[in-house]
Design an enzyme around this catalytic site. Structure first.
Site, mmCIF file in Angstrom:
data_model
loop_
_atom_site.group_PDB
_atom_site.id
_atom_site.type_symbol
_atom_site.label_atom_id
_atom_site.label_comp_id
_atom_site.label_asym_id
_atom_site.label_seq_id
_atom_site.Cartn_x
_atom_site.Cartn_y
_atom_site.Cartn_z
ATOM 1 N N ARG A 1 -10.762 -62.927 -28.611
ATOM 2 C CA ARG A 1 -10.442 -61.522 -28.409
ATOM 3 C C ARG A 1 -9.744 -61.401 -27.060
ATOM 4 N NH1 ARG A 1 -12.981 -61.386 -24.433
ATOM 5 N NH2 ARG A 1 -11.988 -59.425 -23.882
ATOM 6 N N ASP B 1 -4.296 -53.415 -24.015
ATOM 7 C CA ASP B 1 -3.887 -54.028 -25.276
ATOM 8 C C ASP B 1 -2.487 -53.594 -25.675
ATOM 9 O OD1 ASP B 1 -6.325 -55.465 -26.948
ATOM 10 O OD2 ASP B 1 -7.021 -54.090 -25.402
ATOM 11 N N LYS C 1 -9.690 -50.970 -24.308
ATOM 12 C CA LYS C 1 -11.017 -50.888 -24.903
ATOM 13 C C LYS C 1 -11.591 -49.481 -24.761
ATOM 14 C CE LYS C 1 -12.553 -53.498 -26.714
ATOM 15 N NZ LYS C 1 -12.448 -53.692 -28.174
#
Length: 358
Positions: free
Chosen positions: A52, A245, A256
């Site tokens: 991740r 991201d 997040k």
């Protein structure tokens, strides 16, 4: 420079025949490494959170293309580039929000286009995957230095920092983005302590960031996500550092879930808010955060922990795993090309034209 030069572990390692991943689902209790020899296995690894972090997902996908191409070449020497398309598509669909995934696949497609009839896929694809991996590592070290410079100049509130989720070597090709800045600042003697948010529902702060910081012997205090306001009010926090991201053309930041909350609290408490991400995270195809697809995952991630139910059976759970922080709440974006203060579309465009803003 290699990942081994900077970290005491390697979360992503190319063996020559397979991709070796540190299974992050088992940390910190035990270190389990899995080896993958096909693209579908890596699709599952990305989707199931074995690996991740946006940069790490992109690197993993790049090596997945290499493994898939080798298999397709063995099946049909002439038609393997055409057969590879379905593997590229499967990798692209593994997770929707992290733009590094699509950036890496685009780079692999360009390398594929250079391949001549009858050539082995390793001719261009393997060097490109390795370049993506090494470039990320080099970018992280550059961002670490740039971010540490900012911390050294702006410590009005104190010598402690806060971070969210995990942005270290586990989430990247090595060293880390926001956590890389923290590592560089610690080595320079600029910070005394890190406050790490637990980051529900996957506990990346508790399981991963605390684990990395303790390995580096950097003082860390773990706190529940809902303690942020109290900590910012009562502790000497100078900066909140997060990764990303996806960053859109105007400087909006997808990260997040909980990052947006942090930015709002940072503004109220007059604490600096720093986003640290490589330029591969910037998506100029999207004008603003309104255009970013936000991944939603199973409600079971909220209603149970390690298979044990913690909520009433049958309760409905809403589980978006990213949120979008508006650019006007971001003090600075740190990339390997330079920094952007108070980002907007014009400043982001200048950065991407290699006129880094310092």
């Amino acid at each position: 420079m290699t990942a081994h030069d900077l970290d005491t572990f390697q979360a992503i390692e190319w063996t020559g025949e397979s991709l070796r991943l540190l299974d992050q689902r088992y940390l910190p209790q035990k270190e389990v490494y899995l080896e993958y020899t096909d693209a579908q296995g890596l699709v599952d690894a990305i989707r199931n959170m074995v690996v991740r972090g946006a940069p790490a997902i992109g690197i993993t996908a790049a090596y997945g293309v290499v493994l898939a191409a080798r298999q397709r070449y063995a099946e049909d020497i002439e038609r393997w580039p055409l057969l590879l398309e379905q593997d590229l598509q499967a990798l692209a669909e593994s997770r929707p929000t992290a733009v590094n995934l699509f950036w890496a696949l685009d780079n692999m497609r360009r390398a594929l286009a250079q391949t001549q009839f009858g050539q082995h896929p390793d001719t261009f694809l393997l060097p490109e995957a390795q370049r993506i991996h090494e470039t990320d590592l080099q970018a992280n070290k550059a961002m670490g230095d740039l971010g540490a410079n900012l911390i050294s100049k702006h410590q009005e509130n104190g010598r402690c920092v806060m971070t969210h989720c995990n942005t270290g070597a586990l989430a990247t090709g090595g060293y880390g983005t926001a956590l890389g800045v923290i590592r560089s600042a610690w080595k320079r003697g600029l910070i005394d302590r890190v406050y790490a948010n637990e980051t529900r529902p996957w506990w990346q702060g508790a399981r991963l960031t605390a684990w990395e910081l303790m390995r580096e012997r950097i003082p860390v205090s773990l706190n529940v996500d809902s303690a942020v306001s109290h900590i910012l009010k009562t502790q000497p926090i100078s900066w909140i550092l997060v990764g990303a991201d996806r960053i859109t053309a105007n400087g909006d930041v997808a990260n997040k879930i909980g990052t947006y909350n942090l930015a709002v609290q940072a503004l109220h408490h007059e604490v600096g808010f720093m986003v640290v991400a490589p330029t591969s995270t910037i998506d100029f195809n999207l004008n603003s955060g309104e255009d970013i697809p936000i991944e939603e995952r199973s409600g079971e991630e909220l209603t149970s922990v390690l298979g044990q139910p913690i909520a009433p059976e049958g309760v409905e759970a809403y589980n978006p795993v990213f949120d979008v922080t508006p650019a006007e709440l971001v003090d600075v974006i740190v990339t390997e090309k330079g920094i952007v203060r108070r980002p907007n579309k014009e400043k982001m465009a200048r950065l991407m034209s290699k006129q880094g803003l310092h």
